[in-house]
Scaffold this active site. Structure first.
Site, PDB file in Angstrom:
ATOM      1  N   ASN A   1       1.008  -1.155  -0.171  1.00 48.49           N
ATOM      2  CA  ASN A   1       0.007   0.053   0.013  1.00 48.49           C
ATOM      3  C   ASN A   1       0.940   1.298   0.053  1.00 48.49           C
ATOM      4  O   ASN A   1       2.213   1.116  -0.159  1.00 48.49           O
ATOM      5  CB  ASN A   1      -0.946   0.077   1.114  1.00 48.49           C
ATOM      6  CG  ASN A   1      -0.318  -0.119   2.485  1.00 48.49           C
ATOM      7  OD1 ASN A   1       0.920   0.516   2.658  1.00 48.49           O
ATOM      8  ND2 ASN A   1      -0.887  -0.499   3.574  1.00 48.49           N
TER       9      ASN A   1
ATOM     10  N   ALA B   1      -8.576  -6.652   6.655  1.00 48.69           N
ATOM     11  CA  ALA B   1      -8.758  -7.637   5.843  1.00 48.69           C
ATOM     12  C   ALA B   1      -8.801  -7.104   4.301  1.00 48.69           C
ATOM     13  O   ALA B   1      -9.076  -8.042   3.346  1.00 48.69           O
ATOM     14  CB  ALA B   1      -9.472  -8.992   6.131  1.00 48.69           C
ATOM     15  N   ALA B   2      -9.249  -5.856   4.228  1.00 47.46           N
ATOM     16  CA  ALA B   2      -9.481  -5.360   2.890  1.00 47.46           C
ATOM     17  C   ALA B   2      -8.145  -5.658   2.071  1.00 47.46           C
ATOM     18  O   ALA B   2      -8.525  -6.133   0.970  1.00 47.46           O
ATOM     19  CB  ALA B   2      -9.790  -4.009   2.812  1.00 47.46           C
ATOM     20  N   GLY B   3      -7.134  -5.236   1.964  1.00 48.07           N
ATOM     21  CA  GLY B   3      -5.924  -5.601   1.521  1.00 48.07           C
ATOM     22  C   GLY B   3      -5.685  -7.052   1.160  1.00 48.07           C
ATOM     23  O   GLY B   3      -5.397  -7.551  -0.024  1.00 48.07           O
ATOM     24  N   ASP B   4      -5.957  -7.776   2.197  1.00 49.20           N
ATOM     25  CA  ASP B   4      -5.696  -9.164   2.055  1.00 49.20           C
ATOM     26  C   ASP B   4      -6.770  -9.797   1.265  1.00 49.20           C
ATOM     27  O   ASP B   4      -6.463 -10.655   0.394  1.00 49.20           O
ATOM     28  CB  ASP B   4      -5.928  -9.957   3.616  1.00 49.20           C
ATOM     29  CG  ASP B   4      -4.798  -9.575   4.352  1.00 49.20           C
ATOM     30  OD1 ASP B   4      -3.856  -9.167   3.948  1.00 49.20           O
ATOM     31  OD2 ASP B   4      -4.943  -9.655   5.635  1.00 49.20           O
TER      32      ASP B   4
END
Length: 307
Positions: free
Chosen positions: A185, A251-254
């Site tokens: 990010n 957990a958005a990026g995961d």
């Protein structure tokens, strides 16, 4: 169907919801407290499995009730746990997640058994990596295990995907050299390159520096602004985010990474379509509370697409 091996963390998350995150020295009341499955590695594995990939996992838990609970959750999504060790006299990993009403969060991680994955364990299960299309790793486990896994992957023409989170400045040069796709990010990209990103020009300069380090493909997740991808000496572009109201960004990026890799072709020719798919999955996750309970299934994305 892509075959994906993930080496990474398995945590039990304790989530506390508050109106706003406490300032130093401040005490605030919680609105809700609950536990759920988490860990960046486990989250990414579940996102991949729920979006139709065949998923192997290499990791570790302690011989405790939390570890058994986490493994049961992974098994429910059909993830192969042959590469997961159960370690005596170690506590399973855990995370403490504070979520405010805006959806933003702060997270404290206790690594526990995640930091005890041995190189010999990775080598013993090298067949899981060698039979995969992609190998995905993060920084919630010890670096030596990730480096060993990436070395095996490169020997077998498996595409390596590194999510450099949590952010760190001291990424070994050998690991970067073995990385085909890096997905940071903005904060992680700033940490890696030392470049403060305040503009599109800054973003492009930082990405160019990562290319110079030897990474062929960089995908930067930008939260509500979407994502930007760049293939060295190839195409690049911005992918806008789906406009939703976020209640919890845990957990958005995961979810983005796990779902995106399920659709990505090894030759990267469909990279934009894969990023859009990952972004759509992530947009559903942020509208729900918790980590693994919030990760959507492929049929949910299909339903959204037909509405």
């Amino acid at each position: 169907m892509n075959k994906i091996t993930i080496i990474g963390s398995i945590n039990l998350d304790t989530t506390v919801r508050t109106q706003q995150l406490p300032k130093p020295g401040e005490t605030v009341h919680s609105k809700e407290l609950f536990t759920s499955g988490g860990g960046k590695g486990a989250n990414q594995a579940i996102a991949a499995a729920r979006n139709d990939a065949k998923v192997n996992f290499i990791g570790a838990v302690g011989k405790d009730s939390n570890g058994e609970m986490m493994l049961d959750l992974l098994q429910q999504d059909g993830i192969c746990l042959e590469g997961v060790a159960k370690i005596e006299n170690a506590r399973s990993g855990s995370a403490y997640v504070l979520v405010e009403d805006s959806g933003e969060n702060s997270i404290i991680i206790y690594g526990g058994a995640n930091q005890l994955i041995e190189e010999t364990q990775v080598v013993t299960h090298r067949d899981l990596i060698e039979s995969s299309d992609f190998l995905v790793a993060q920084f919630e486990t010890n670096l030596s295990s990730v480096l060993t896994a990436f070395e095996i992957a490169k020997e077998s023409d498996v595409i390596t995907v590194l999510n450099p989170a949590p952010a760190r400045e001291d990424i070994p040069k050998e690991l970067i050299a073995l990385t085909d796709i890096m997905i940071p990010n903005e904060t992680e990209l700033e940490t890696i390159t030392g470049i403060t990103i305040n503009s599109q020009t800054d973003l492009l300069t930082a990405i160019a520096k990562v290319h110079e380090l030897g990474v062929q493909t960089v995908i930067v997740t930008l939260g509500s602004k979407g994502a930007f991808y760049s293939i060295k000496n190839g195409k690049s572009g911005a992918i806008p985010a789906f406009k939703v109201t976020a209640v919890d960004t845990t957990a958005a990026g995961d979810t983005f990474i796990g779902a995106m890799v399920t659709k990505l072709q090894r030759n990267l020719l469909n990279i934009e379509e894969a990023i859009v798919y990952g972004s759509k999955a992530s947009s559903l996750t942020v509208q729900r509370y918790g980590a693994q309970p919030a990760i959507p299934y492929s049929h949910e994305l299909l339903a959204e697409a037909t509405n």
